[in-house]
Design a protein around this motif. Structure first.
Motif, PDB file in Angstrom:
ATOM      1  N   GLY A 140      78.983  56.413  74.536  1.00 27.63           N
ATOM      2  CA  GLY A 140      80.248  56.467  73.819  1.00 27.63           C
ATOM      3  C   GLY A 140      81.329  55.643  74.478  1.00 27.63           C
ATOM      4  O   GLY A 140      81.507  55.695  75.691  1.00 27.63           O
ATOM      5  N   GLY A 180      87.368  56.158  71.616  1.00 27.65           N
ATOM      6  CA  GLY A 180      87.556  56.350  70.188  1.00 27.65           C
ATOM      7  C   GLY A 180      86.321  56.841  69.452  1.00 27.65           C
ATOM      8  O   GLY A 180      86.415  57.241  68.288  1.00 27.65           O
ATOM      9  N   ASP A 181      85.162  56.836  70.090  1.00 29.96           N
ATOM     10  CA  ASP A 181      83.934  57.287  69.438  1.00 29.96           C
ATOM     11  C   ASP A 181      83.900  58.802  69.286  1.00 29.96           C
ATOM     12  O   ASP A 181      84.389  59.542  70.139  1.00 29.96           O
ATOM     13  CB  ASP A 181      82.691  56.886  70.244  1.00 29.96           C
ATOM     14  N   LYS A 182      83.287  59.242  68.188  1.00 30.58           N
ATOM     15  CA  LYS A 182      82.961  60.655  68.006  1.00 30.58           C
ATOM     16  C   LYS A 182      81.451  60.770  68.155  1.00 30.58           C
ATOM     17  O   LYS A 182      80.693  60.170  67.394  1.00 30.58           O
ATOM     18  CB  LYS A 182      83.395  61.162  66.639  1.00 30.58           C
ATOM     19  N   GLU A 229      78.163  63.143  68.183  1.00 30.55           N
ATOM     20  CA  GLU A 229      77.626  64.433  67.773  1.00 30.55           C
ATOM     21  C   GLU A 229      76.140  64.437  68.110  1.00 30.55           C
ATOM     22  O   GLU A 229      75.419  63.502  67.771  1.00 30.55           O
ATOM     23  CB  GLU A 229      77.837  64.674  66.282  1.00 30.55           C
ATOM     24  N   ASN A 273      79.881  58.193  65.565  1.00 35.74           N
ATOM     25  CA  ASN A 273      80.742  57.929  64.405  1.00 35.74           C
ATOM     26  C   ASN A 273      79.980  58.126  63.090  1.00 35.74           C
ATOM     27  O   ASN A 273      80.124  57.370  62.145  1.00 35.74           O
ATOM     28  CB  ASN A 273      81.345  56.530  64.481  1.00 35.74           C
ATOM     29  N   ILE A 332      79.510  68.323  70.277  1.00 34.91           N
ATOM     30  CA  ILE A 332      80.390  67.308  69.699  1.00 34.91           C
ATOM     31  C   ILE A 332      81.385  66.874  70.772  1.00 34.91           C
ATOM     32  O   ILE A 332      81.955  67.715  71.481  1.00 34.91           O
ATOM     33  CB  ILE A 332      81.140  67.866  68.469  1.00 34.91           C
ATOM     34  N   GLU A 382      84.604  63.816  71.573  1.00 35.35           N
ATOM     35  CA  GLU A 382      85.467  62.727  71.124  1.00 35.35           C
ATOM     36  C   GLU A 382      85.950  61.992  72.361  1.00 35.35           C
ATOM     37  O   GLU A 382      86.655  62.554  73.190  1.00 35.35           O
ATOM     38  CB  GLU A 382      86.615  63.265  70.285  1.00 35.35           C
ATOM     39  N   TYR A 433      83.852  62.831  80.461  1.00 36.85           N
ATOM     40  CA  TYR A 433      84.188  61.416  80.303  1.00 36.85           C
ATOM     41  C   TYR A 433      84.463  60.753  81.652  1.00 36.85           C
ATOM     42  O   TYR A 433      85.016  61.354  82.553  1.00 36.85           O
ATOM     43  CB  TYR A 433      85.403  61.256  79.383  1.00 36.85           C
TER      44      TYR A 433
END
Length: 170
Positions: A84, A87-89, A91, A100, A118, A120, A146
């Motif tokens: 990721g 800005g990526d989602k 899941e 995304n 999930i 973000e 992150y």
């Protein structure tokens, strides 16, 4: 043979070569021995040795790259797959990764688990997973999932040991 000649022919070239080698090692590339975690098997194995190119602009990397980064939380260097970007989602449904909304094609993953979650990805941060999902301590399980762009060291380019696995890393 004079001292001047000896310095000119031997010492100066040797010192010059050492300076250039040091520059290349510190600025452009570095070597890494993969730590014993099992998280990147079968792509990379524990104790493999690889050449890593330094990353100075994260925009030059792409999803799926094998990245070396420093984990503040674990206080060590790690090697994982970039999944990721800011800005990526992300899941994950029964171990299948969607970015995304689109399923991520991961031919490099041989073992999946039944994880669901999930995420973000915030600006300036990145999300990583190991290739051996059932045996990978990665973004899914960290308190802070992150990694800051400043903690990213480089991209694994080439595996040079063991010799039987000699070649490009992908």
């Amino acid at each position: 043979m004079s001292i001047g000649y000896f310095l000119k022919v031997w010492i100066i070239p040797i010192i010059s070569a050492l300076i250039i080698a040091s520059f290349i090692n510190k600025i452009l590339f570095f070597n890494i021995v993969l730590p014993p975690s099992g998280s990147m098997i079968p792509t990379l194995n524990d104790y493999d040795r690889a050449l890593v190119s330094r990353i100075y602009n994260m925009e030059n990397t792409k999803r799926g790259s094998i990245i070396v980064f420093y984990s503040q939380e674990l206080d060590k260097l790690l090697v994982k797959r970039l999944i990721g970007i800011p800005g990526d989602k992300i899941e994950i449904k029964d171990g299948i990764v969607f970015v995304n909304g689109d399923r991520l094609e991961e031919d490099y993953v041989k073992n999946i688990d039944d994880y669901n979650g999930i995420f973000e990805v915030p600006e300036g941060k990145y999300f990583f997973l190991g290739d051996n999902r059932p045996n990978s301590n990665d973004s899914r399980f960290w308190k802070n999932p992150y990694i800051l762009s400043n903690d990213i060291e480089g991209k694994v380019q080439f595996r040079f040991y063991p010799l039987k696995d000699f070649g490009w890393a992908n």
